[in-house]
Design a protein around this motif. Structure first.
Motif, short mmCIF file in Angstrom:
data_model
loop_
_atom_site.label_atom_id
_atom_site.label_comp_id
_atom_site.label_asym_id
_atom_site.label_seq_id
_atom_site.Cartn_x
_atom_site.Cartn_y
_atom_site.Cartn_z
N THR A 130 5.17 5.81 -7.35
CA THR A 130 3.49 5.94 -8.72
C THR A 130 3.87 5.09 -9.80
O THR A 130 3.53 4.49 -10.90
N HIS B 181 -3.44 2.19 -3.70
CA HIS B 181 -2.46 3.60 -3.02
C HIS B 181 -4.13 3.91 -2.39
O HIS B 181 -5.13 4.31 -2.50
N THR C 5 0.17 8.84 -14.60
CA THR C 5 0.86 9.31 -12.13
C THR C 5 0.72 10.92 -12.64
O THR C 5 -0.03 10.99 -11.32
N GLU D 268 0.73 -2.11 -10.52
CA GLU D 268 -0.75 -1.32 -10.20
C GLU D 268 -1.81 -2.72 -9.66
O GLU D 268 -2.51 -2.08 -8.66
N LYS E 196 1.09 -0.86 0.01
CA LYS E 196 0.01 -0.04 0.05
C LYS E 196 0.79 1.39 -0.22
O LYS E 196 1.81 1.62 0.84
N SER F 177 5.74 11.78 -3.61
CA SER F 177 5.46 10.36 -3.84
C SER F 177 5.37 9.80 -5.32
O SER F 177 5.12 8.92 -5.59
N TYR G 117 -0.35 8.50 0.01
CA TYR G 117 0.82 9.61 -1.71
C TYR G 117 0.19 10.48 -1.56
O TYR G 117 -1.27 10.75 -0.96
#
Length: 259
Positions: A60, A74, A250, A69, A47, A56, A50
């Motif tokens: 990602t 997230h 992202t 993913e 986990k 962050s 962010y």
């Protein structure tokens, strides 16, 4: 069959990435299908905590470049809200005592709190976005150069130009920080004159760190992106990394989080 042996079964197709010959067995290719990786190495549940304006973004971006993913949840943390919402207080108490993001919770392991360490860990976990171990001197040097020297100078400028009170800007502090950034950009300008990415033809974690820094330096809030003036190769590099689907996704995610 061990993880390294299984990974090497598919490494021959990517041997040219390391200057090797076809059929060469490499345990650390820059590219490898995630389906092969997960057969060889159990990817833990993770986990990532962010925020859309934080470092962050590096993590990602790396997650999306690595195709992780489905393995990394997230979780947004509103680090700007005042007073802090209850979930941020809980995050502070149970996840990160510094109350900053990113933070990566890993099933069965201690939580990671540094964006660069997270990116390096994920790359090693997948056997991608990194050269072979024997070729990692420049990789480590550039990655930490971005994470420490360039990052620190940019943060000092951000406080002067963007985050701090305008009537308390310190011209001397700005000049000192800008001098450090200029040296960093001089080095990058030179190394990027004949290669698309920091270490050559393939993107690595070093680019996730430095690419984020250059994206940050180009912000309108950073004196209208003036830091990049006179650095055409660095500007071209920024456009190149921004065109990558993983970074595009992202930044789209970051934009959605800010709304």
């Amino acid at each position: 069959m061990g993880a390294c042996a299984l990974l090497s079964m598919s490494a021959g197709n990517d041997a040219h990435l390391h200057g090797g010959s076809a059929g060469r067995s490499d345990c650390h290719p820059l590219r490898l299908p995630l389906s092969i990786i997960t057969m060889a190495t159990k990817i833990p549940k993770m986990k990532l905590w962010y925020h859309h304006t934080s470092r962050s973004i590096r993590c990602t971006w790396a997650i999306k470049e690595l195709g992780l993913e489905d393995h990394v949840e997230h979780k947004f943390v509103d680090i700007e809200a005042s007073p802090p919402p209850p979930e941020r207080e809980q995050f502070h108490k149970t996840v990160n005592p510094h109350n900053t993001v990113p933070a990566l919770e890993i099933e069965g392991r201690p939580t990671m709190l540094e964006s660069t360490a997270i990116c390096l860990y994920l790359a090693d976990l997948c056997g991608r976005l990194a050269p072979e171990p024997k070729d990692r001197a420049e990789y480590y040097d550039w990655t930490l150069y971005g994470a420490i020297r360039l990052d620190e100078a940019l943060e000092r400028l951000a406080w002067q130009w963007w985050l701090g009170p305008k009537d308390k800007q310190d011209p001397e502090a700005i000049a000192k920080a800008k001098a450090v950034v200029d040296v960093c950009l001089d080095r990058m300008e030179n190394i990027l004159k004949d290669k698309p990415y920091i270490l050559g033809q393939e993107l690595t974690v070093a680019d996730c760190i430095l690419g984020f820094n250059i994206w940050w330096a180009a912000f309108p809030e950073m004196n209208n992106g003036s830091l990049l003036e006179g650095y055409p190769n660095v500007k071209a590099y920024l456009e190149r990394v921004k065109a990558r689907p993983a970074l595009k996704a992202t930044l789209d995610m970051a934009k959605a989080s800010s709304n």
